[in-house]
Design a protein around this motif. Structure first.
Motif, PDB file in Angstrom:
ATOM      1  N   GLN A   1       0.834  -1.186   0.000  1.00  0.00           N
ATOM      2  CA  GLN A   1       0.000   0.000   0.000  1.00  0.00           C
ATOM      3  C   GLN A   1       0.877   1.247   0.000  1.00  0.00           C
ATOM      4  O   GLN A   1       1.854   1.352   0.750  1.00  0.00           O
ATOM      5  N   LEU A   2       0.517   2.194  -0.875  1.00  0.00           N
ATOM      6  CA  LEU A   2       1.262   3.444  -0.947  1.00  0.00           C
ATOM      7  C   LEU A   2       1.183   4.206   0.365  1.00  0.00           C
ATOM      8  O   LEU A   2       2.175   4.796   0.825  1.00  0.00           O
ATOM      9  N   SER A   3       0.043   4.186   0.971  1.00  0.00           N
ATOM     10  CA  SER A   3      -0.111   4.892   2.245  1.00  0.00           C
ATOM     11  C   SER A   3       0.798   4.300   3.312  1.00  0.00           C
ATOM     12  O   SER A   3       1.392   5.033   4.125  1.00  0.00           O
ATOM     13  N   THR A   4       0.953   2.970   3.309  1.00  0.00           N
ATOM     14  CA  THR A   4       1.840   2.330   4.286  1.00  0.00           C
ATOM     15  C   THR A   4       3.291   2.752   4.062  1.00  0.00           C
ATOM     16  O   THR A   4       4.027   3.029   5.020  1.00  0.00           O
TER      17      THR A   4
ATOM     18  N   GLU B   1       4.417  -1.068 -12.374  1.00  0.00           N
ATOM     19  CA  GLU B   1       5.706  -1.287 -11.727  1.00  0.00           C
ATOM     20  C   GLU B   1       5.586  -1.575 -10.245  1.00  0.00           C
ATOM     21  O   GLU B   1       6.607  -1.795  -9.584  1.00  0.00           O
ATOM     22  N   SER B   2       4.413  -1.515  -9.687  1.00  0.00           N
ATOM     23  CA  SER B   2       4.248  -1.772  -8.257  1.00  0.00           C
ATOM     24  C   SER B   2       2.863  -2.357  -8.032  1.00  0.00           C
ATOM     25  O   SER B   2       2.026  -2.418  -8.947  1.00  0.00           O
ATOM     26  N   ARG B   3       2.642  -2.783  -6.784  1.00  0.00           N
ATOM     27  CA  ARG B   3       1.340  -3.342  -6.422  1.00  0.00           C
ATOM     28  C   ARG B   3       0.585  -2.409  -5.485  1.00  0.00           C
ATOM     29  O   ARG B   3      -0.370  -2.827  -4.825  1.00  0.00           O
ATOM     30  N   ASP B   4       1.010  -1.154  -5.407  1.00  0.00           N
ATOM     31  CA  ASP B   4       0.329  -0.213  -4.527  1.00  0.00           C
ATOM     32  C   ASP B   4      -0.846   0.416  -5.266  1.00  0.00           C
ATOM     33  O   ASP B   4      -1.284  -0.078  -6.321  1.00  0.00           O
ATOM     34  N   GLU B   5      -1.363   1.549  -4.695  1.00  0.00           N
ATOM     35  CA  GLU B   5      -2.534   2.185  -5.287  1.00  0.00           C
ATOM     36  C   GLU B   5      -2.280   2.639  -6.719  1.00  0.00           C
ATOM     37  O   GLU B   5      -3.148   2.501  -7.597  1.00  0.00           O
ATOM     38  N   PHE B   6      -1.073   3.194  -6.975  1.00  0.00           N
ATOM     39  CA  PHE B   6      -0.773   3.627  -8.336  1.00  0.00           C
ATOM     40  C   PHE B   6      -0.644   2.440  -9.284  1.00  0.00           C
ATOM     41  O   PHE B   6      -0.979   2.552 -10.469  1.00  0.00           O
TER      42      PHE B   6
END
Length: 648
Positions: A12-15, A232-237
């Protein structure tokens, strides 16, 4: 179980952002804490230097006090008091330095060398100088002077030890000052490095994905639906990029099939417009009062034209006998009309469908009826039947005949069911209107009968009695009594004539252009001219107008009340007041002879028209009250609250 949960949270981006900020916050707090701790120690060391250095001053002041005391006479106690005060001050200073004071703050640095030196200074004082002073305080004369000569040389050595202690504390403070400045430099460097790291991470985690997303949206607004974003990531973006790619796939597919979809939507919209036009046309047609045959014929023409039916008919149900009567037909032969003009429920295809009360579409080519059905012999391929309903009651059904195979979609079936309900409501409205006219005629006939009974019938009964008395008097030859009966007959005939004239005037009453006040003014004027009774009429009108039927009922109540006043009240003044605001109130008062209301109620009192007025008030849903006493006149009140009145 814990590791997958942690990995999922770390995606998670927030994390990530919160963890990064918390890490920097922890390092900053730790560095600031070290700086504050060093500052606190420096303040304590500075206070210790001041207090330790003051030991030298205290020792010199004590030496001066002892010298003064040695040189003074024995009776001089002031010098002794000063010596005691200086001793207590030196002891208090040693105790303060040893114990320390965290609030100032004041304490010796934690170095072992400093504490050892302080212990050495303390021993030199307590074991060397302080015993000499105590001995000196107990001696006199030459012995005191000898002790003083022994004490004075040791003071310089004691002061030198104190100076060494102060120097050690100052060196420790200098070292801690270097540490403090170093920690501050580290804090500044940490702030610079942290800022650069945060900016880089924010760029990497937020600014760069947002820039890519913005660029993708810009290209998509230029109709470049082939654009895709790297995940490129598994976060919100990352999930936003996946969603953007799915949206791009969907938009690309929609754009490629846009033309065909537009054509489909255009065709569907055209069909919906045709259906709405049909509904509007039929609804507008059915709103106009017409005979049932004209209504059904216009309805059948419109739906046959819309669905391109080759024929059709409308049948109305007679529930008592279970017959279906053909009202109108179109596109069918005379033989079919003759055979199906009066159809029984349950017979033939149409009768069975009507008995079930449901829609039915029959493909006649798929049926092997022997002998062939009449519809088959006429060349029809599809026969459809749809019920006519009004308030959940079946009134009949209508048929559509097709010479080619025809099926109906669910949407078309719903449309035909709605059209059947519209036709059912129109037929039911015709029936209700006829019943309402019958009820109105019946009620008005009852009113006429009551009016005749209360006026002319009673007058004729009185005349009949007087004629019988006159006949008896003539048979007996009693002409004198007969002559006395003749004036009563004349009065009765005159009264009956006036009643007939008044009834005719009342029955011919019409609203003056729908204006209740003007109609009442005309009625009051006729009453005033007919009877010569002084009559006042006051109106305060600001409420919503009544429907014409209710206005007529109010007018008839006033006419009946004035008729009762003329016949029975013997009044010479009548006051009528009308207050029409939110509530409606009508008051009619006369100064006649009055009567006992309870007695009249027990006798029925039909001769004064109270029942007629009450019935008319009930039609208005209004409250009708009458108040009267013998010799005190009569007051009639009609009150209609705002929550019961109907607007025109």
């Amino acid at each position: 179980m814990i590791l997958p949960t942690f990995l999922h949270a770390w995606r998670q981006l927030s994390t990530k952002i919160v963890s990064l900020l918390l890490g920097f916050l922890a390092l900053a707090l730790m560095t600031i804490g070290v700086t504050l701790f060093l500052s606190w120690q420096l303040e304590g060391s500075s206070a210790a230097i001041n207090e330790t250095g003051s030991l030298r001053m205290q020792s010199y002041r004590l030496s001066m006090a002892l010298a003064n005391w040695v040189d003074t006479a024995p009776a001089q106690e002031e010098a002794r008091i000063r010596v005691d005060r200086e001793l207590r001050a030196v002891e208090a200073k040693f105790a303060l330095i040893k114990k320390g004071d965290p609030q100032r703050p004041l304490f010796l640095p934690p170095e072992a060398e400093i504490h050892d030196k302080f212990e050495e200074v303390s021993r030199q004082w307590h074991q060397g100088l302080l015993p000499l002073v105590n001995t000196m305080l107990g001696q006199q004369g030459a012995l005191r002077r000898a002790s003083w000569e022994q004490y004075h040389p040791q003071v310089d050595g004691y002061v030198a030890q104190v100076d060494d202690l102060v120097n050690l504390i100052e060196k420790d403070s200098e070292k801690r000052t270097v540490w403090l400045r170093s920690s501050q430099l580290v804090l500044v460097a940490f702030a610079l490095v942290g800022t650069v790291v945060v900016i880089y991470l924010m760029f990497l985690l937020i600014i760069q994905p947002v820039t890519r997303l913005h660029e993708g949206m810009r290209r998509m607004t230029q109709k470049d639906f082939s654009v895709r974003l790297p995940v490129e990531s598994r976060d919100e973006f990352g999930r936003m990029s996946e969603g953007f790619n799915l949206m791009a796939d969907r938009l690309e597919g929609l754009y490629n099939s846009l033309e065909s979809r537009v054509q489909q939507k255009t065709a569907a919209l055209a069909d919906q417009n045709r259906e709405l036009a049909l509904l509007y046309d039929i609804a507008a047609f059915l709103q106009v009062p017409r005979p049932v045959e004209a209504i059904c014929e216009g309805f059948l023409d419109r739906i046959c034209q819309f669905f391109r039916a080759d024929g059709g008919l409308v049948r109305v149900l007679e529930p008592l006998r279970g017959n279906l009567h053909m009202v109108v037909h179109k596109g069918i032969s005379d033989a079919m009309v003759e055979a199906g003009h009066n159809l029984k429920l349950g017979s033939c295809l149409c009768g069975r469908a009507a008995l079930q009360g449901t829609s039915a579409v029959h493909n006649l080519r798929a049926m092997d009826a022997i002998p062939p059905l009449l519809c088959q012999r006429e060349g029809f391929c599809t026969v459809s039947l749809f019920p006519i309903y009004a308030r959940d009651q079946q009134l009949g059904f209508f048929n559509l005949h097709f010479r080619q195979a025809r099926s109906f979609s669910r949407h078309e079936g719903d449309l035909l069911a709605t059209l059947g309900q519209l036709l059912g409501v129109a037929i039911e409205n015709l029936r209700l209107a006829a019943r309402e006219r019958e009820m109105a005629i019946s009620e008005e006939r009852n009113m006429v009968a009551q009016g005749l009974h209360d006026s002319i019938a009673q007058g004729l009964t009185f005349l009949n009695i007087q004629v019988q008395l006159l006949e008896d008097s003539l048979h007996k030859g009693n002409f004198e009594e007969a002559v006395q009966i003749v004036p009563a007959l004349q009065a009765g005939v005159k009264e009956s004539y006036e009643d007939v004239r008044e009834l005719l005037l009342n029955f011919r009453s019409r609203l003056v252009e729908g204006d209740l006040v003007r109609s009442l003014e005309a009625t009051v004027g006729k009453f005033r001219d007919l009877t010569g009774i002084t009559t006042e009429f006051l109106a305060d009108v600001d409420g919503a107008p009544f429907p014409s039927e209710q206005q007529l009922q109010i007018l008839f109540i006033v006419q009946e009340a004035l008729s009762n006043i003329r016949k029975h009240a013997m009044a010479n003044h009548v006051a009528i007041s009308l207050a029409d605001r939110q509530d409606f109130s009508l008051t009619i008062h006369d100064n006649g002879i009055g009567f006992d209301v309870e007695t009249v109620k027990q006798k029925g009192a039909s001769h004064v028209g109270l029942d007629i007025m009450r019935e008319r008030a009930q039609r208005l849903h209004a409250r009708f009250d009458i108040a009267s006493r013998p010799g005190a006149g009569t007051t009639v009140v009609l009150h209609l609250p705002s929550n019961r009145r109907l607007a025109a």
